[in-house]
Structure formats: structure tokens, C-alpha cells
Write a protein that holds these residues in place. Structure first.
Motif, PDB file in Angstrom:
ATOM      1  N   LEU A 226       5.339   8.481  10.800  1.00 46.19           N
ATOM      2  CA  LEU A 226       5.393   7.148  10.197  1.00 46.19           C
ATOM      3  C   LEU A 226       4.278   6.984   9.174  1.00 46.19           C
ATOM      4  O   LEU A 226       3.181   7.551   9.334  1.00 46.19           O
ATOM      5  CB  LEU A 226       5.252   6.088  11.288  1.00 46.19           C
ATOM      6  N   GLU A 227       4.580   6.226   8.131  1.00 46.36           N
ATOM      7  CA  GLU A 227       3.549   5.890   7.147  1.00 46.36           C
ATOM      8  C   GLU A 227       2.640   4.827   7.750  1.00 46.36           C
ATOM      9  O   GLU A 227       3.114   3.983   8.513  1.00 46.36           O
ATOM     10  CB  GLU A 227       4.198   5.287   5.882  1.00 46.36           C
ATOM     11  N   PRO A 228       1.350   4.841   7.379  1.00 42.05           N
ATOM     12  CA  PRO A 228       0.491   3.748   7.863  1.00 42.05           C
ATOM     13  C   PRO A 228       1.089   2.405   7.445  1.00 42.05           C
ATOM     14  O   PRO A 228       1.497   2.233   6.301  1.00 42.05           O
ATOM     15  CB  PRO A 228      -0.845   4.001   7.143  1.00 42.05           C
ATOM     16  N   GLY A 229       1.186   1.510   8.391  1.00 44.25           N
ATOM     17  CA  GLY A 229       1.701   0.165   8.081  1.00 44.25           C
ATOM     18  C   GLY A 229       3.211   0.093   7.894  1.00 44.25           C
ATOM     19  O   GLY A 229       3.729  -0.946   7.481  1.00 44.25           O
ATOM     20  N   GLN A 230       3.907   1.189   8.204  1.00 47.18           N
ATOM     21  CA  GLN A 230       5.379   1.172   8.026  1.00 47.18           C
ATOM     22  C   GLN A 230       6.005   0.053   8.868  1.00 47.18           C
ATOM     23  O   GLN A 230       5.684  -0.103  10.053  1.00 47.18           O
ATOM     24  CB  GLN A 230       5.957   2.535   8.418  1.00 47.18           C
ATOM     25  N   MET A 231       6.901  -0.697   8.237  1.00 43.83           N
ATOM     26  CA  MET A 231       7.473  -1.868   8.907  1.00 43.83           C
ATOM     27  C   MET A 231       8.931  -1.635   9.289  1.00 43.83           C
ATOM     28  O   MET A 231       9.631  -0.869   8.630  1.00 43.83           O
ATOM     29  CB  MET A 231       7.447  -3.079   7.959  1.00 43.83           C
ATOM     30  N   PHE A 232       9.360  -2.347  10.301  1.00 42.17           N
ATOM     31  CA  PHE A 232      10.770  -2.362  10.677  1.00 42.17           C
ATOM     32  C   PHE A 232      11.280  -3.790  10.449  1.00 42.17           C
ATOM     33  O   PHE A 232      10.867  -4.733  11.132  1.00 42.17           O
ATOM     34  CB  PHE A 232      10.914  -1.949  12.147  1.00 42.17           C
ATOM     35  N   HIS A 233      12.156  -3.932   9.468  1.00 38.25           N
ATOM     36  CA  HIS A 233      12.721  -5.245   9.136  1.00 38.25           C
ATOM     37  C   HIS A 233      14.100  -5.351   9.767  1.00 38.25           C
ATOM     38  O   HIS A 233      14.925  -4.451   9.603  1.00 38.25           O
ATOM     39  CB  HIS A 233      12.834  -5.409   7.627  1.00 38.25           C
ATOM     40  N   ASN A 234      14.341  -6.433  10.449  1.00 39.15           N
ATOM     41  CA  ASN A 234      15.632  -6.608  11.111  1.00 39.15           C
ATOM     42  C   ASN A 234      15.944  -8.097  11.212  1.00 39.15           C
ATOM     43  O   ASN A 234      15.057  -8.928  11.050  1.00 39.15           O
ATOM     44  CB  ASN A 234      15.593  -5.944  12.494  1.00 39.15           C
ATOM     45  N   PRO A 235      17.211  -8.443  11.491  1.00 40.17           N
ATOM     46  CA  PRO A 235      17.572  -9.868  11.506  1.00 40.17           C
ATOM     47  C   PRO A 235      17.130 -10.622  12.757  1.00 40.17           C
ATOM     48  O   PRO A 235      17.250 -11.837  12.803  1.00 40.17           O
ATOM     49  CB  PRO A 235      19.108  -9.849  11.455  1.00 40.17           C
TER      50      PRO A 235
END
Ligand SMILES: N[C@@H](CCC(=O)N[C@@H](CS)C(=O)NCC(=O)O)C(=O)O
Length: 244
Positions: A226-235
Motif C-alpha cells: 500500500l502507498e502511504p496514506g492510501q485511501m479506500f473510498h466507498n459509498p
């Protein structure tokens, strides 16, 4: 103007991954649309007949239900050849695909439901050594009886191979030792993973890193860096930070 096929789903592997793999491996150009916000999902949800994704659209169909989509893709891409199987007009010829698709769907659902049990983090070993081993043993038995060594049915790739790979790849992520014990399935998984376009997709950085949601949050592929600060966006939740 030709309409480019569109597969709509979330930033998850889940129910769309087998179709993504099939389309990608066959080199079909498609839009891999991912719904990442509550607003976007709220608007789209009104438009899908049973209120769920994936949805597949091309010039001829606007289709939901992940397994109907897979079957449609298999037929339109000419994957369900009947070479070596009974004749094209023989209803019995198709059941071999349908039977194993149902089984794989059930085993996959079972794996997904397991991660919704409150204590699943503590009971993984029991699951792996019990029902999962049993399922994998039975699947391997079917595989050895129906394929001709490389694929699940006959001697050419079909939608079943992409579905089986999507399922076994989640087993690889969370129960690698259990997968390793079923040698034929582990070898099948390795072969699929090495197919050039699948390997390219896995390394592309475009593959969702999350398999699906568990009771305690997203199930992230442990093999992905994972990239530092990688986000998971979901509804369904506020954005979740995956990378530390
Ligand atoms: N049987 C359907 C199930 C579809 C389904 O439950 N989709 C879920 C995602 S895996 C969904 O769209 N959930 C969105 C929501 O309920 O808000 C299929 O296999 O496609």
C-alpha cells in the motif's frame, strides 16, 4: 458510434472480479466503472432493477446479477465451446458449466459470510481446517474429473476458470496454507496468475486492493504494497485509510 462495454461496481474485487478478469484476459476494451461515494451510489441505485451491483452494459444488454453477467460474457466471447462435449442443442451439454458455477458461487458466498461473524478473526484456523478444507477437497475432486488438466471444463478456458481463480485468489490471500494443500487447485491458481494479461492487471496498480467488506472493515489483499496514506473510498463509510 459503438458503445464501449461498461462494468459498474465498487472499489472492490467482490462480485465483479471474475468478469473483470475475463474481459481483461481476453483483451476486451471496457470501462471499469467504480462507484466510490454515497451520492454517486444513491443516484445509480435507483437505476438498477434489484438495487445492487455489478451491472454490465453494452450495445445489446443492460444486465445485473454477477453470474448472469459472467454467463453472458462467456457466450458472447465464445468461451463455452462444446468441443469434446455433447452437441450444441443438447441441454445436457451445458449443465457441466452450470453445476460448477453454482458450487463456486456458494463456496465464495460462504467465505464472504464467514468474515461477517463477530469472532471471525479468532476462528480462522477452525474455518480453514474444517469447512474450507472440505470445500477445497470437493472442488479439487470435481476439477480432476472434468477438466483435462489445465482448465475446469474441457480443454479451453471458460468463465468458470475466471470465477474459480477469483475465489481461490481470496483463499490464497487469507488461507495460503490451506490452498497449498490442494495441489491441483494451487497449480491452477498459479497458472491463471501467470497468464500475461492477468499478471499485468495484478501489477498494474489498477486492481482493487480490497476483496470486500468484513464485519470489522475492508479485507485488504496482504500481498499488495500500500502507498502511504492510501485511501479506500466507498459509498457506505467515511473514506478509510489503508496505508499507514
Ligand atoms: N446476487 C447479486 C448480489 C448483488 C449485491 O448484493 N451487490 C452488493 C455488492 S456485493 C451491492 O450492490 N450492495 C450495495 C448496497 O446494498 O448498498 C449478484 O450476484 O450480483
Amino acid at each position: 458510434m459503438a458503445v464501449r462495454p461498461t462494468l459498474s461496481y465498487f472499489e472492490l474485487r467482490g462480485r465483479a472480479e471474475a468478469s473483470r478478469l475475463l474481459l481483461g484476459d481476453l483483451g476486451v476494451e471496457f470501462i471499469d466503472r467504480r462507484i466510490t461515494s454515497p451520492e454517486e451510489w444513491e443516484a445509480l441505485k435507483q437505476d438498477v432493477p434489484f438495487g445492487g451491483l455489478p451491472r454490465y452494459q453494452d450495445e445489446r444488454v443492460d444486465l445485473t446479477q454477477s453470474h448472469a453477467i459472467l454467463r453472458y460474457l462467456a457466450r458472447t466471447q465464445g468461451l463455452v465451446g462444446l468441443d469434446g462435449l455433447p452437441g450444441e442443442n443438447d441441454a445436457a451439454a451445458w449443465v457441466v458449466y452450470d453445476e460448477i458455477q453454482e458450487v463456486l458461487s456458494e463456496t465464495q458466498e460462504h467465505l464472504w459470510r464467514f468474515a461477517w461473524e463477530a469472532d471471525y478473526q479468532d476462528t480462522g484456523e477452525t474455518y480453514a481446517n474444517g469447512i474450507l478444507r472440505w470445500f477445497l477437497g470437493a472442488l479439487q475432486q470435481w476439477y480432476s474429473e472434468h477438466g483435462e488438466g489445465e482448465y475446469w471444463v474441457g480443454d479451453t478456458i471458460s468463465h468458470i476458470d475466471y470465477l474459480a481463480f477469483a475465489y481461490l485468489d481470496e483463499v490464497r490471500a487469507f488461507f495460503p496454507e490451506t490452498l497449498a494443500r490442494v495441489e491441483l487447485l494451487a497449480a491452477f491458481h498459479a497458472r491463471m496468475q501467470a497468464r500475461p494479461r492477468i499478471a499485468e492487471y495484478i501489477d498494474s496498480g489498477h486492481r482493487p486492493v480490497v476483496f470486500g467488506m468484513a464485519v470489522d472493515g475492508p479485507k485488504v489483499d496482504p500481498d499488495v504494497t500500500l502507498e502511504p496514506g492510501q485511501m479506500f473510498h466507498n459509498p457506505w463509510t467515511q473514506p478509510i485509510v489503508l496505508g499507514g
